[in-house]
Enzyme design. Structure first.
Site, short mmCIF file in Angstrom:
data_model
loop_
_atom_site.label_atom_id
_atom_site.label_comp_id
_atom_site.label_asym_id
_atom_site.label_seq_id
_atom_site.Cartn_x
_atom_site.Cartn_y
_atom_site.Cartn_z
N GLU A 34 11.80 -3.05 46.11
CA GLU A 34 10.45 -3.46 45.72
C GLU A 34 9.78 -2.39 44.87
O GLU A 34 9.10 -2.68 43.90
CB GLU A 34 9.60 -3.72 46.97
CG GLU A 34 9.95 -5.01 47.69
CD GLU A 34 9.24 -5.10 49.02
OE1 GLU A 34 8.13 -5.64 49.07
OE2 GLU A 34 9.79 -4.60 50.02
N GLU A 111 -1.05 26.92 63.40
CA GLU A 111 -0.27 25.93 62.64
C GLU A 111 1.11 26.48 62.35
O GLU A 111 1.34 27.68 62.44
CB GLU A 111 -1.00 25.57 61.34
CG GLU A 111 -1.21 26.76 60.42
CD GLU A 111 -2.12 26.41 59.23
OE1 GLU A 111 -3.06 25.63 59.39
OE2 GLU A 111 -1.86 26.93 58.16
N LYS A 113 4.34 28.01 60.69
CA LYS A 113 4.65 28.83 59.52
C LYS A 113 5.95 28.27 58.95
O LYS A 113 7.04 28.48 59.49
CB LYS A 113 4.82 30.29 59.90
CG LYS A 113 5.06 31.18 58.69
CD LYS A 113 4.92 32.65 59.03
CE LYS A 113 4.87 33.54 57.80
NZ LYS A 113 6.06 33.49 56.98
N ASP A 115 9.03 27.72 56.60
CA ASP A 115 9.90 28.67 55.91
C ASP A 115 10.38 28.08 54.59
O ASP A 115 11.41 27.42 54.53
CB ASP A 115 11.09 28.97 56.83
CG ASP A 115 11.69 30.33 56.52
OD1 ASP A 115 11.11 31.05 55.68
OD2 ASP A 115 12.72 30.66 57.11
N TYR A 220 -1.71 24.05 53.08
CA TYR A 220 -2.42 24.56 54.24
C TYR A 220 -3.66 25.35 53.88
O TYR A 220 -4.29 25.94 54.73
CB TYR A 220 -1.50 25.43 55.12
CG TYR A 220 -0.71 26.45 54.33
CD1 TYR A 220 0.67 26.33 54.23
CD2 TYR A 220 -1.34 27.50 53.68
CE1 TYR A 220 1.40 27.23 53.49
CE2 TYR A 220 -0.62 28.41 52.96
CZ TYR A 220 0.74 28.28 52.86
OH TYR A 220 1.46 29.18 52.13
N LYS A 305 5.73 35.70 64.68
CA LYS A 305 7.10 35.41 64.24
C LYS A 305 8.03 35.25 65.43
O LYS A 305 8.05 36.08 66.32
CB LYS A 305 7.62 36.56 63.37
CG LYS A 305 6.99 36.63 61.99
CD LYS A 305 7.86 35.91 60.98
CE LYS A 305 7.33 36.02 59.56
NZ LYS A 305 7.73 37.22 58.86
N CYS A 399 45.62 28.90 46.54
CA CYS A 399 44.79 27.93 47.25
C CYS A 399 45.40 27.66 48.63
O CYS A 399 46.60 27.41 48.74
CB CYS A 399 44.72 26.64 46.44
SG CYS A 399 44.06 25.25 47.35
N CYS A 402 47.06 24.02 48.60
CA CYS A 402 48.17 23.59 47.75
C CYS A 402 49.04 24.74 47.26
O CYS A 402 50.01 24.52 46.52
CB CYS A 402 47.65 22.78 46.57
SG CYS A 402 46.76 23.79 45.38
N CYS A 417 40.38 26.54 42.87
CA CYS A 417 41.71 25.96 42.67
C CYS A 417 41.57 24.97 41.53
O CYS A 417 40.73 24.10 41.56
CB CYS A 417 42.15 25.24 43.94
SG CYS A 417 43.62 24.23 43.67
N CYS A 422 45.46 18.90 43.81
CA CYS A 422 45.38 19.66 45.07
C CYS A 422 44.97 18.74 46.22
O CYS A 422 44.00 17.99 46.13
CB CYS A 422 44.36 20.79 44.91
SG CYS A 422 43.93 21.58 46.45
P1 AMP Z 1 5.20 36.54 54.56
O1 AMP Z 1 5.99 36.00 53.41
O2 AMP Z 1 6.01 36.83 55.77
O3 AMP Z 1 4.26 37.63 54.15
O4 AMP Z 1 4.25 35.35 55.04
C1 AMP Z 1 3.28 34.82 54.17
C2 AMP Z 1 3.76 33.53 53.65
O5 AMP Z 1 3.92 32.57 54.67
C3 AMP Z 1 2.77 32.88 52.72
O6 AMP Z 1 2.87 33.38 51.43
C4 AMP Z 1 3.15 31.45 52.78
O7 AMP Z 1 4.09 31.17 51.74
C5 AMP Z 1 3.91 31.30 54.08
N1 AMP Z 1 3.34 30.30 54.98
C6 AMP Z 1 4.04 29.30 55.56
N2 AMP Z 1 3.27 28.51 56.33
C7 AMP Z 1 2.02 29.00 56.23
C8 AMP Z 1 0.77 28.61 56.79
N3 AMP Z 1 0.66 27.57 57.63
N4 AMP Z 1 -0.31 29.34 56.47
C9 AMP Z 1 -0.21 30.41 55.64
N5 AMP Z 1 0.94 30.83 55.07
C10 AMP Z 1 2.05 30.14 55.37
ZN ZN Z 2 44.49 23.66 45.82
#
Ligand code: AMP
Ligand code: ZN
Length: 674
Positions: A34, A111, A113, A115, A220, A305, A399, A402, A417, A422
């Site tokens: 759709e 909230e 963090k 990655d 955020y 952390k 490899c 093979c 490879c 293979c």
């Molecule tokens: P650091 O890189 O360890 O200095 O941590 C800071 C980074 O955490 C920030 O630059 C953000 O990219 C990241 N980050 C991820 N989640 C959050 C959040 N909820 N609030 C603020 N920073 C955050």
């Molecule tokens: Zn191979």
């Protein structure tokens, strides 16, 4: 005919709404098919009326040509880093300092963090005008063209005042595999984790490549201080349709923060993104100034952390997996060890440079680390425990699959490879070809694929489609009873007749061709026969002329189709009755699911939209929620018990993907299950 201007506006609005429900709310409201229909109508109108094609049109997400490099962006308000806390005592100390400065009358928001990679996105007059990376905080890089391709980010918002948003770009751990496959098809090394994948994808020079990466975002922060509290700001962003994590908790005091952290820790693995901690921020915006900043971070916020989970164990051997493109990936085989609640006996070594760099030797005690849900990686070597006999690891010269000599391309860390025949490459290619998202041939697991190659039943991808005529041979394989053989035959026949050409193109693993490019090519040629018959001469130009396909992809496809071996393989597929037509996307009547209705919930290896489209393609109906008359609740992973109970109450039968697969194969579920 309807007023094109009005219809155009209507379509833009509908597409925006669907992007929002799909990417931001995670609750799709339409099927892919759709969505496609609406999108095509939009393109058709814009073709007739180019003046309607503004930069905010949903058709303009991917448009900018590749760049040479990134332009620097200097920002008025710098992006800060965050101070860290690693335990309760450090958090209480953080709270004590705040109390000292402002006394009573404050609270926190906690909230996730996330990655990923930080991003700043600016809207002016309701339009997305700029996106930039963090860089050194003050000066970042302009990645606007790339960020525009992320469908979770609206190109327009219903707020005309300037908005400067900050957030995190991430890739779901479940999507990392897809990204790494795309990279492998380009001869690039795999990303070690979702964070690297997100950061790398954000900084690609060609926005078309970024468009193929499943990037997500959670905002955020809003630089303009328009709300009294951080919590209210987050809620306002969500209300504007902007993606946020929707996971924040308001905490009256530091004890409530600690409780949030404990609760969050228990749920963290179930979230669709990786987190490395919890961010705690002073909720009252007006109080922040009196708390202030250090040169690197705000004093009113801190990141708690989580300790990364690590373990030490002995490295028993290093072996190499052979990928579809022939790339060798080293794997560490370990003495089994407990890590984050699971027993681990293999870990990733990523690439050969890493082995040399860390001087990893067989016999060493290595520290492995697990972050989130991905496979653990070798972090370092405990050199003090090295046995005197341990020798540097000699990179393989042949490899492992093979025995043919391997090559190392100039400037590349990977060994490859290059033997087109293979077995290792074939096995990996078959696996890629038949998996979900590819030709989707259920029941062809890794061990079966290996057996098929070992006994010589399958010598190229096309041979899969000859298997149904080899029932006896299949019955002779390990762990293949009558029932599983018959089921396999049904799914192969289904794939032969039912996969769109674009799926076949994706599944072939042509270098540089991901699902987006495959779709465009499939639409241009309509079916495999036409592509094979297209004159080779202007093919590269013809392909490159498709909007969204560049010279490089065009050349890769032309090379693939022109290669005598691949050509023969593709001809064999056609001879074996593989349909490979790109369907005109309309509803099919008389499909196997006719008369049945489904509500799909939970997470699956593929997009829920894809399942919806599949149901509709087979004549079934999709219900957004279970209602009276819903036949089945198709439950993926992580479905709450209450949802299942509610469905059963309404008379819907709960099935898993297996059951669904059987329905698709035309079986009835009332047979006793084996
Ligand atoms: P650091 O890189 O360890 O200095 O941590 C800071 C980074 O955490 C920030 O630059 C953000 O990219 C990241 N980050 C991820 N989640 C959050 C959040 N909820 N609030 C603020 N920073 C955050
Ligand atoms: Zn191979």
């Amino acid at each position: 005919m309807a007023d094109p201007v009005a219809r155009h506006a209507e379509l833009c609005e509908a597409l925006r709404k669907h992007n929002h429900t799909y990417y931001v709310l995670d609750a799709p409201t339409v099927s892919d098919a759709e969505y496609d229909t609406l999108y095509r109508e939009l393109l058709a109108i814009e073709k007739e009326h180019p003046e309607l094609q503004t930069p905010e049109s949903p058709s303009q997400r991917v448009g900018a040509p590749p760049r040479e490099g990134f332009v620097k962006v200097e920002r008025a308000v710098r992006m800060y880093s965050l101070d860290n806390a690693y335990d309760e005592a450090e958090l209480r100390e953080f709270d004590r300092r705040i109390k000292e400065m402002i006394g009573e009358g404050y609270s926190y928001v906690a909230e996730p963090k996330i990655d990923g990679a930080s991003i700043e996105v600016r809207y002016e007059g309701g339009k997305l005008v700029q996106a930039s990376t963090r860089g050194d905080g003050r000066v970042g890089e302009d990645v606007t063209a790339n960020v525009r391709t992320i469908k979770a980010i609206p190109l327009r918002v219903a707020e005309t005042q300037p908005l400067t948003l900050r957030g995190e770009i991430f890739i779901r751990p479940a999507d990392l595999e897809t990204v790494n496959e795309l990279r492998a098809s380009r001869g690039e090394a795999a990303f070690a984790n979702p964070r690297n994948a997100a950061a790398g994808s954000l900084r690609l020079l060609d926005p078309k490549q970024t468009a193929e990466r499943p990037l997500r975002v959670a905002f955020y922060d809003l630089v303009q201080e328009r709300y009294d509290s951080h919590g209210a700001m987050l809620e306002a962003l969500a209300a504007l349709g902007l993606p946020t994590h929707r996971e924040h908790g308001r905490c009256a005091d530091i004890d409530a923060v600690l409780a949030y952290i404990a609760r969050f820790d228990a749920r963290r693995e179930t979230l669709p993104y990786e987190t490395d901690g919890v961010v705690i921020k002073l909720d009252e915006v007006r109080l922040r100034d009196s708390v202030g900043f250090t040169s690197r971070f705000p004093r009113w916020a801190i990141a708690y952390k989580y300790a990364a989970e690590q373990a030490a164990t002995k490295l028993l051997s290093i072996t190499c997996d052979v990928g579809r493109t022939g790339q060798l990936t080293p794997v560490a085989n370990l003495e089994p060890v407990q890590l984050a609640g699971t027993t681990v006996s293999r870990a990733s070594l990523h690439n050969l440079d890493l082995i040399a760099e860390k001087d990893v030797r067989v016999g060493d005690t290595v520290i492995i680390q697990k972050a989130g849900e991905i496979i653990p990686q070798v972090l370092s070597v405990d050199v003090a425990q090295r046995p005197p006999s341990a020798e540097p690891w000699p990179a393989p010269t042949v490899c492992p699959a093979c025995d043919q000599p391997v090559v190392r391309a100039e400037g590349e860390s990977a060994l490859r490879c290059v033997n087109a025949r293979c077995r290792g490459r074939l096995t990996a290619g078959l696996w890629y070809f038949t998996r979900r998202g590819g030709m989707d041939i259920d029941g062809l697991g890794k061990s079966l694929v290996e057996q098929l190659v070992d006994v010589g039943l399958v010598e190229d991808l096309a041979d899969i489609f000859a298997l149904p005529t080899q029932r006896d041979a299949l019955l002779g394989l390990e762990r293949m009873g009558e029932k599983s053989v018959d089921r396999l035959i049904v799914t192969i026949d289904e794939a032969r007749a039912g996969r769109p050409f674009s799926r076949l193109l994706t599944a072939l693993g042509i270098p540089l061709v991901g699902s987006v490019a495959a779709r465009l090519i499939a639409e241009k040629y309509g079916n495999l026969r036409t592509l094979l018959d297209a004159p080779r001469e202007p093919m590269v130009e013809e392909l490159a002329a498709i909007h969204g396909i560049g010279e490089k992809i065009g050349k890769s496809v032309a090379d693939f189709v022109g290669d005598p071996d691949q050509r023969a393989m593709l001809e064999k597929m056609l001879a074996l009755g593989v349909k490979a037509e790109e369907p005109r996307r309309e509803k099919v009547v008389g499909g196997v699911l006719e008369g049945l209705s489904f509500c799909v919930t939970g997470s699956f290896d593929r997009k829920r939209n894809e399942i919806h489209a599949e149901i509709e393609k087979h004549g079934g109906e999709v219900h957004k929620s279970v209602k009276k008359g819903t036949t089945y609740l198709l439950a993926g992973e992580r479905v709450g018990k209450t949802k299942i109970e509610a469905a059963e109450k309404k008379g819907a039968r709960v099935i898993d993907e297996d059951g669904y697969g059987r329905l698709l194969a035309g079986e009835s579920l009332d047979e006793p299950e084996s």
